[in-house]
Design an enzyme around this catalytic site. Structure first.
Site, PDB file in Angstrom:
ATOM      1  N   GLY A  49       0.800  -1.219   0.000  1.00  0.00           N
ATOM      2  CA  GLY A  49       0.000   0.000   0.000  1.00  0.00           C
ATOM      3  C   GLY A  49       0.827   1.261   0.000  1.00  0.00           C
ATOM      4  O   GLY A  49       0.288   2.357   0.021  1.00  0.00           O
ATOM      5  N   CYS A  50       2.133   1.119  -0.018  1.00  0.00           N
ATOM      6  CA  CYS A  50       3.028   2.271  -0.058  1.00  0.00           C
ATOM      7  C   CYS A  50       3.592   2.414  -1.471  1.00  0.00           C
ATOM      8  O   CYS A  50       3.917   1.411  -2.102  1.00  0.00           O
ATOM      9  CB  CYS A  50       4.176   2.099   0.937  1.00  0.00           C
ATOM     10  SG  CYS A  50       3.638   1.993   2.640  1.00  0.00           S
TER      11      CYS A  50
END
Length: 136
Positions: A49-50
């Site tokens: 998610g980064c």
């Protein structure tokens, strides 16, 4: 609820008016952080998610939560360092009662991060909370 180390950052931010200077301050926090060993930069510690590469290695010793972390992006390394100051040293049960978004808002970070960085910050906080919830 925040640690004294995080309160120190809040105090420093009160004296730094220019956002660019605050940004540099966060980056410096990341540079001052201990280096995460390469052996700990594995899929199990990688945060999804980064936008950038992020690894968090949590530890719970004698009921006290802490984590090490690293990123390939300077500002994200700084965000990891800020989160370390928010969470490290707390009893693991207290980690879940920290409203990290509200605490980060005290620094004004929410309004100055790109949506990708905000999503990454949210993913890191969720990982920390997940580890703590599994340990309680």
């Amino acid at each position: 609820m925040a640690t004294q180390a995080f309160e120190d950052i809040v105090e420093d931010f009160e004296f730094i008016e220019d956002w660019e200077d605050r940004y540099r301050y966060v980056i410096e926090q990341g540079k001052d952080m201990p280096v995460l060993e390469e052996a700990l930069r594995v899929p199990a510690t990688k945060v999804d998610g980064c936008a950038s590469q992020v690894w968090l290695h949590p530890k719970i010793e004698a009921g006290v939560f802490s984590f090490e972390g690293a990123s390939d992006a300077m500002i994200v390394s700084g965000l990891i360092a800020v989160l370390r100051k928010l969470y490290n040293g707390l009893p693991v049960a207290d980690v879940l009662s920290v409203d990290a978004r509200a605490e980060m808002e005290r620094l004004g970070l929410n309004e100055h991060l790109s949506s990708q960085r905000s999503n990454g910050l949210r993913a890191m906080i969720e990982r920390i909370r997940l580890v703590a919830s599994e340990a309680v």
